[in-house]
Design an enzyme around this catalytic site. Structure first.
Site, PDB file in Angstrom:
ATOM      1  N   HIS A  68       0.866  -1.179   0.000  1.00  0.00           N
ATOM      2  CA  HIS A  68       0.000   0.000   0.000  1.00  0.00           C
ATOM      3  C   HIS A  68       0.904   1.231   0.000  1.00  0.00           C
ATOM      4  CE1 HIS A  68      -2.442  -2.904   2.406  1.00  0.00           C
ATOM      5  NE2 HIS A  68      -3.491  -2.326   1.881  1.00  0.00           N
ATOM      6  N   ASP A  71       2.264   2.005   3.399  1.00  0.00           N
ATOM      7  CA  ASP A  71       3.189   1.014   3.984  1.00  0.00           C
ATOM      8  C   ASP A  71       4.617   1.453   3.719  1.00  0.00           C
ATOM      9  OD1 ASP A  71       0.934  -0.581   4.284  1.00  0.00           O
ATOM     10  OD2 ASP A  71       1.418  -1.894   2.598  1.00  0.00           O
ATOM     11  N   GLU A 235      -9.658 -13.699  -1.506  1.00  0.00           N
ATOM     12  CA  GLU A 235      -8.921 -14.074  -0.288  1.00  0.00           C
ATOM     13  C   GLU A 235      -9.684 -15.153   0.477  1.00  0.00           C
ATOM     14  OE1 GLU A 235      -7.022 -10.956   1.852  1.00  0.00           O
ATOM     15  OE2 GLU A 235      -7.486 -11.848   3.814  1.00  0.00           O
ATOM     16  N   ASP A 263      -5.368 -13.814  -2.590  1.00  0.00           N
ATOM     17  CA  ASP A 263      -4.669 -13.572  -1.337  1.00  0.00           C
ATOM     18  C   ASP A 263      -4.772 -14.886  -0.582  1.00  0.00           C
ATOM     19  OD1 ASP A 263      -3.924 -11.003  -1.862  1.00  0.00           O
ATOM     20  OD2 ASP A 263      -5.118 -10.058  -0.283  1.00  0.00           O
ATOM     21  N   ASP A 274     -11.085 -11.677  10.108  1.00  0.00           N
ATOM     22  CA  ASP A 274     -10.004 -12.010   9.183  1.00  0.00           C
ATOM     23  C   ASP A 274      -8.709 -12.188   9.978  1.00  0.00           C
ATOM     24  OD1 ASP A 274      -8.602 -12.280   6.839  1.00  0.00           O
ATOM     25  OD2 ASP A 274      -8.844 -10.199   6.188  1.00  0.00           O
ATOM     26  N   ASP A 306      -1.262 -12.754   2.021  1.00  0.00           N
ATOM     27  CA  ASP A 306      -1.830 -11.706   2.886  1.00  0.00           C
ATOM     28  C   ASP A 306      -1.975 -12.356   4.269  1.00  0.00           C
ATOM     29  OD1 ASP A 306      -3.085  -9.594   4.029  1.00  0.00           O
ATOM     30  OD2 ASP A 306      -4.712  -9.440   2.578  1.00  0.00           O
TER      31      ASP A 306
HETATM   32  C1  GLO Z   1      -8.075  -6.960   4.454  1.00  0.00           C
HETATM   33  C2  GLO Z   1      -7.542  -7.163   3.130  1.00  0.00           C
HETATM   34  C3  GLO Z   1      -6.348  -6.289   2.870  1.00  0.00           C
HETATM   35  C4  GLO Z   1      -6.073  -6.170   1.408  1.00  0.00           C
HETATM   36  C5  GLO Z   1      -5.086  -5.093   1.156  1.00  0.00           C
HETATM   37  C6  GLO Z   1      -4.859  -4.868  -0.285  1.00  0.00           C
HETATM   38  O1  GLO Z   1      -8.703  -7.787   5.028  1.00  0.00           O
HETATM   39  O2  GLO Z   1      -7.252  -8.500   2.941  1.00  0.00           O
HETATM   40  O3  GLO Z   1      -5.239  -6.795   3.539  1.00  0.00           O
HETATM   41  O4  GLO Z   1      -5.647  -7.371   0.872  1.00  0.00           O
HETATM   42  O5  GLO Z   1      -5.534  -3.897   1.701  1.00  0.00           O
HETATM   43  O6  GLO Z   1      -5.950  -4.310  -0.881  1.00  0.00           O
HETATM   44 NI    NI Z   2      -8.129  -9.854   4.405  1.00  0.00          NI
HETATM   45 NI    NI Z   3      -6.220  -9.266   1.288  1.00  0.00          NI
HETATM   46 NI    NI Z   4      -5.653  -9.264   5.139  1.00  0.00          NI
END
Ligand code: GLO
Ligand code: NI
Ligand code: NI
Ligand code: NI
Length: 406
Positions: A68, A71, A235, A263, A274, A306
């Site tokens: 990001h 980051d 994800e 992810d 999460d 992730d």
């Molecule tokens: C949060 C998401 C986050 C995204 C990241 C990229 O739960 O998984 O980590 O993957 O912000 O967009």
């Molecule tokens: Ni996530």
């Molecule tokens: Ni994510």
């Molecule tokens: Ni995440």
């Protein structure tokens, strides 16, 4: 599939969980104590963090990374500072990519951490926030293009609402739709050739997230005429939060022609949020890789971890164990998926199950000229008395499990 097995494993490590998270959760403070996370001059810390990040990624021998905007660069106290810091750090990242050979799988903008985004970015009632969000996404897209990023990700962050009592759903959806159209317009304007990816997630951080799951996002894209412009970043733990399995979300996206990337983490059934655990659920992951392989493998997408350490696991060595385990489990899943595909009894069974649709009766029914009344007439003239089609679920599960567990 005309690729070596290794070519399917386009692994990426993420900047945020590995370098920016200190182990803090809603009940307790950070436990990791990384030097670059201690107070200090922000740009200096960002440089130290970049050194540590690329050292780590390189030692892992992972081909890709993701980040990001905030980051990698300090946010600063104004748009001017934000822009300058980010530009300087983009130079640093570019040099480090060249030095190490690391590539960027995707970049993204953080529209959820800063308090200004408490009520969302693109869906915020305040147009100043909307414009600030636009600034960040523009800068992050430009940086991603410059760094040769193969995709650009948009996770809904706080694009959702807490209570219907103060929310105009139509207004917020229009704002989000227009925002996404502008992302597409900017992509074409700057000539970014990577893929735009939306990452669906339900339940958190807001109570009702607009990007709930793949199917919901597809409907949203359709409404704004941009369904050809986006693919999905799916994800595991987001799928389970939506009450789906990881492979269901992927199969849904593939069937809609919008699958892009994953992810890769672990979504245990009892998770209420999460947790971003490293992926280790081989049976689930094998079905994931089976779907992906069957559809032709990743195009511009890949497997981004992730994932974060448990907050009791503070040692940098644990970061290696987590990622190495994640890579091993995904590779194992890929092998299992290839074994299922090799004598593809599943494809055969599916084809058999729907075979009647290619016979003359099936074809005439799906000609487009049929109506409920014509079918009713057909059924009664021919006195149809159909038998159910066997599903053979138990047989298939047993066969798959024999391949997975020997
Ligand atoms: C949060 C998401 C986050 C995204 C990241 C990229 O739960 O998984 O980590 O993957 O912000 O967009
Ligand atoms: Ni996530
Ligand atoms: Ni994510
Ligand atoms: Ni995440």
């Amino acid at each position: 599939l005309g690729k070596s097995m290794k070519d399917h494993l386009r692994f990426a490590a993420c900047y945020w969980h590995n370098m920016c998270w200190d182990g803090a959760d809603v009940f307790g403070q950070g436990t990791f104590g990384r030097p670059w996370l201690q107070p200090g001059e922000p740009m200096q810390r960002a440089m130290e963090k970049a050194d540590a990040a690329f050292d780590f990624f390189h030692k892992l021998s992972i081909p890709y990374y993701c980040f990001h905007d905030v980051d990698v660069a300090p946010e600063g106290h104004s748009i001017k500072e934000y822009t300058e810091n980010f530009a300087r750090m983009t130079d640093v990242l570019e040099a480090k990519q060249e030095e190490t050979g690391l590539k960027l799988l995707w970049g993204t903008a953080n529209l959820f951490s800063n308090p200004r985004y408490a009520a969302g970015g693109a869906t915020n009632p305040n147009p100043e926030v909307f414009s600030y969000a636009a600034t960040q996404v523009m800068q992050a897209m430009n940086a991603t293009k410059r760094l040769g990023g193969e995709n650009y990700v948009l996770w809904g962050g706080r694009e959702g609402y807490e209570t219907i009592l103060n929310t105009d759903l139509r207004q917020e959806r229009e704002q989000l739709g227009r925002f996404m159209q502008m992302v597409v317009e900017h992509k074409h304007k700057i000539g970014f050739t990577g893929t735009l990816l939306i990452e669906p997630k339900p339940q958190e951080p807001t109570k009702h997230q607009y990007d709930y799951d793949s199917a919901t996002v597809y409907g949203f894209l359709k409404q704004f005429g941009i369904e050809e412009e986006f693919k999905m970043n799916i994800e595991a733990n987001h799928a389970t939060l939506a009450g789906h399995s990881f492979h269901h979300e992927i199969a849904t996206a593939i069937s809609l022609g919008i699958f892009g990337s994953i992810d890769a983490n672990r979504g245990d059934a009892q998770n209420g949020w999460d947790t971003d655990q490293f992926p280790t659920a081989v049976d689930e992951l094998s079905l994931v890789m089976y779907e992906i392989l069957k559809s032709g493998g990743f195009q511009t997408g890949g497997l981004n971890f992730d994932c974060k350490l448990r907050r009791q696991s503070s040692s940098p060595a644990d970061l290696f164990h987590g990622h190495i385990g994640g890579m091993d489990h995904m590779a194992l899943a890929l092998k299992k998926a290839a074994a299922i595909l090799q004598n593809d009894f599943l494809a055969e069974k599916v084809a058999q199950r729907y075979a009647a649709w290619s016979l003359p009766l099936g074809q005439s029914i799906m000609s487009g000229k049929e109506s409920l009344a014509s079918l009713a007439k057909l059924a009664s003239t021919n006195n149809f008395n159909p038998q159910h089609v066997s599903g053979e679920q138990e047989l298939l599960e047993n066969k798959v499990n024999r391949i997975l567990f020997g």
